[in-house]
Each structure stands twice: as C-alpha cells, then as structure tokens.
Enzyme design. Sequence first.
Site, PDB file in Angstrom:
ATOM      1  N   LYS A   1     -24.836 -40.092   8.225  1.00  0.00           N
ATOM      2  CA  LYS A   1     -24.155 -39.458   9.359  1.00  0.00           C
ATOM      3  C   LYS A   1     -25.204 -39.049  10.378  1.00  0.00           C
ATOM      4  CE  LYS A   1     -19.907 -38.359  10.516  1.00  0.00           C
ATOM      5  NZ  LYS A   1     -18.659 -39.032  10.110  1.00  0.00           N
TER       6      LYS A   1
ATOM      7  N   LYS B   1     -16.547 -41.608   0.137  1.00  0.00           N
ATOM      8  CA  LYS B   1     -15.470 -42.384   0.774  1.00  0.00           C
ATOM      9  C   LYS B   1     -15.704 -43.885   0.603  1.00  0.00           C
ATOM     10  CE  LYS B   1     -13.285 -41.121   4.694  1.00  0.00           C
ATOM     11  NZ  LYS B   1     -12.934 -40.789   6.047  1.00  0.00           N
TER      12      LYS B   1
ATOM     13  N   LYS C   1     -24.136 -45.837   5.922  1.00  0.00           N
ATOM     14  CA  LYS C   1     -23.112 -46.008   6.947  1.00  0.00           C
ATOM     15  C   LYS C   1     -22.475 -44.676   7.276  1.00  0.00           C
ATOM     16  CE  LYS C   1     -20.530 -48.960   9.270  1.00  0.00           C
ATOM     17  NZ  LYS C   1     -20.961 -48.205  10.448  1.00  0.00           N
TER      18      LYS C   1
ATOM     19  N   SER D   1     -14.996 -51.207   9.711  1.00  0.00           N
ATOM     20  CA  SER D   1     -16.411 -51.245  10.119  1.00  0.00           C
ATOM     21  C   SER D   1     -17.191 -52.222   9.235  1.00  0.00           C
ATOM     22  CB  SER D   1     -17.057 -49.871   9.945  1.00  0.00           C
ATOM     23  OG  SER D   1     -16.907 -49.120  11.103  1.00  0.00           O
TER      24      SER D   1
ATOM     25  N   HIS E   1     -27.876 -45.787  -2.850  1.00  0.00           N
ATOM     26  CA  HIS E   1     -27.523 -46.570  -4.048  1.00  0.00           C
ATOM     27  C   HIS E   1     -26.971 -47.933  -3.637  1.00  0.00           C
ATOM     28  CE1 HIS E   1     -23.539 -45.131  -3.026  1.00  0.00           C
ATOM     29  NE2 HIS E   1     -23.037 -46.008  -3.864  1.00  0.00           N
TER      30      HIS E   1
END
Length: 473
Positions: free
Chosen positions: A108, A96, A72, A364, A67
């Site tokens: 991930k 998160k 990440k 990050s 989306h």
Amino acid sequence: MSSNQHYSFFQSVEKSFDKAAKFTKWDLGLLEQIKACNSVYQMRFPVKLDNGNIEVIEAYRVQHSQHKSPCKGGIRFSDEVNQDEVMALASLMTYKCAIVNVPFGGGKGGIKINPRNYSTYELEKITRRYTAELVKKNFIGPGIDVPAPDYGTGPREMAWIVDTYASLKPGEIDAAGCVTGKPVTQGGVRGRTEATGLGVFFGIREVCNMPDVMQKLGLKVGLQGKTVVVQGLGNVGYHSAKFFREGGAKVVALAEFEGAIYCEEGLNEDEVFQHRKKTGSILNFPGAKNLAKNTDALELACDILIPAALENVINGDNAPNVKAKIIGEAANGPCTPEADEIFSKNGILCVPDMYLNAGGVTVSYFEWLKNLSHVRYGRMEKRFTENLNTHILGQIEELTGKRVDDIERKFIMHGPDEQDLVHSGLEETMIAATREIMDIWKENPSIPDMRTAAYVSAINKVATSYVELGIFP
Ligand code: NAD
C-alpha cells in the site's frame, strides 16, 4: 476499517488475525512472520508549488509480504495518511489477495496531501516525483511492487506513474505492468469500472445458491425475487444494484447521504441516478416513498443489505435493529466488531468486505497479466470462436430443419471480447473464494463468523506458501 479507541488500525488488524489464527495449526513463529510488515519506506521530498514556494511532502510505500511477487495495493492521497494506516492497509491486501487466489503479496502507498488543495500540475509533479523515489529504491516494478488507485487517485495518476516509470527504465518491455488501474488507452483493461460491484453480486449470488446456508437463514435457494437494500449510489453501490436487478433480485430501497427511498415493486438504479443528477437528490423519486432518515434504510425488512458507502455505518447502536438476513459488505469496514457479535447472536450472515469487495484487485491482476502478455484479451480467439459457433449452428439448423431466433443466434455465435473474459474470470474467482471460505467454516463450526473463516483461509494460504518456499522447513 478504522481504528477503535484502544488499538491503532494496524493493531486492530493484528487482533482480527490473532482471533482467526487460533483456528489454524501453524506455529507461532510463522504466524508472527505473516503478520509483520516486511518493508516500510517512509520518504520526504520537495515539490515547488505554482506560487514558487517549496513544500516538503510526506509519503509512504509499505510492502507487507513478499510470499508472492509482486506486492500489490493502491496509493492513497489523503490528509489522514500515516505510517500505521498504510501498514494496516498493506497487510489487509496480503490477506485479500490470498483469499481470492490472486498471486500477489500485499502492499500500500500513501501521500499525505489533500488533493483538492493542489492544482493538476502540482499533483502531476507530486505523483511523478513519488514514482521516481520508488524507482530509486526499487520499490516499484512489474515484478516487484505494482500500485493501483485508492482514495484520491484514479486512472489519471496511474497514467502519470506508468509514464514516469517507463521513461526512467528505457527498454523495459514489461513497463506497462508497473501499475494497474490505468486508462484503457494506456494499457488498462476493460471491465475494471464495474468490477467491485460485479464481484459483490457474484459473491452474494453464490452464497444464495448454497442450500444449507439458505436453509439456516430461512430463505429460498437462489437470488430470484430476493429483496435488496443498497446504501450508497457511488461506483460500488450503483453497479451492485444494477447486477442484482439484472440477476433477478428486487432492489426495494436505495440510500444516499441526503436520504433514502423505498419502493416495494423494485427500483431501477439508473433511473434513480438520473433523477438525482437532475434534481440534486435521491428523494421524491416518482413511485417511491421517502424515508425519514437515510439510516432508516439499514433497518428495513429485506433479504440482503448492501452497505456500499462508508465505514462503521452498522455498529453496536443500530445492529440490533437490522432485519436483513444477509449483509454484503461492499464498502470497507461498514460493520463494527460489536455489530458482528450481534449478527452472530441474531442469526444474520455477514459476508465480509475483505473478500466480497476484492473485484477491483482481481481485475487488476487481469490487467497486469494483459500487460505482461502484450495482447488484448479475446484478440486471439474471438473470431475463431465466432466462426466455429456459426458453423455448428448452421449444421444444427440444417439437420433439424429449424431456425434459431435472432436473440438466441446472437448469443450462441458471440465470441468473447475483453470485457466478457474479464467478467468471466471475476465470476470464477468469486465463486471459488466463496466456496473455500464456506468449506473452512463448515469443517470447523466453532469459527464464530464468516469474517474469521475468511481470515483462516488467508492465513492457511500464506503459511503454506512460506512453508513451500522452504523458509520454515
Ligand atoms: P463513491 O464515492 O463512488 O461512492 C460512495 C457513495 O456513498 C457516494 O455516492 C456518496 O454520496 C454515498 N454516501 C456518502 N455518505 C453516505 C451516507 N451516510 N448514506 C448513504 N450514502 C452515502 O465510492 P465507491 O468507490 O463506490 O466506494 C464505496 C465503498 O466501497 C468505500 O468504502 C470503498 O472503500 C469501498 N471499495 C471500493 C472499491 C472500488 O473499486 N471503488 C473497491 C473496494 C472497496
């Protein structure tokens, strides 16, 4: 967070999602889309070991949601890696990022190896080959999917990834943004090491600054003088303790796996860390009392408890003995669902991991922005600000006939460097996220806990994003 007896890890994330979804207005189809893992890439590739044998390596990359682009999330090297775990962790990354307004989808990766069983050269070959596999399938890139460190990986692996990516994509000007958590010399950002602990501090400080929340807990507003217990003196625990102490709180106890210590006057985390380095143990720290068991620290009377070590340390068995008023989940999944229910009953506020330990991914994001802008934070404005401040200060001194003391002078004149700006961006991020979650909770008091309110915040943002994309008109 780990799976429980009845559900896989991914299913238990779906369960938490469903619990929160009841408090939203979105239709079922949209909620199903948000929950689903969009792309799961399972791969096998051969690696020739130092002894000449060939080993087939099992690895994954999961993109839970696009989306927002890129996706990440970290890459984990562990024996325990499996598809369900990587899917669960990727979906948690979506939520998160949404909670802390980092404009990424969740991802991930995992390689099923115990890094301790391999030489550095073998690890380098595995990491580079994994990266090449991701490039081949278009599963990595600054606008596609941006990995980061997780268990068993660090700046060294990230440097191998960016080097492999850049060599396979000659001329790609934004190649450095294909991965974060890189060494500063390879495009990393200053302020990453302490980011998670600092984010925990900013989040809890904001909660402590909310008069209505403090009143409910029977606490005074502000962090000043509050007693804190920290479990785990690793990266996250050490930095949390440091920022709490510097922020005016009193760290009265610290726990490590060999035991725990208590000192009413407060402990200095660095002195304890040095003592542990010298003696091999946290125990027998001068002026502090040893506690019989390391878990005793979790049951001490204090204002704030920060579990920053492992998952499931506060569960149905010991949660009734917890006397802290606020629990700040610095670790991932330190409190079980049974503990959550007991906290609600006992009027304890549990500030959830999913947003409280988001400092790493937030920084990050700043690293990725730095890579895309090709300039170090502060480079353009540091001198300008210092010159301007010097001039203003000079004018004030001339007009008042008074001279500002040296400490104040240094503070006022200082122009921001990279670390200052990263810390400031993190502070803004954590304050905004805390307020958004608390507002959702206040608007709907039937939401049982702050964890559920955080999920509601995530669901609302991802759903809005899908709707605005026009996918669900
Ligand atoms: P770390 O390995 O640096 O530190 C963990 C510390 O906990 C170690 O010092 C270890 O000795 C101690 N410990 C182990 N068992 C213990 C026990 N039973 N009692 C007390 N202490 C014990 O790891 P970290 O990076 O600080 O991560 C800690 C937690 O925070 C993990 O759950 C991790 O997933 C989570 N987390 C870390 C980051 C990050 O940026 N490092 C980001 C988000 C979440």
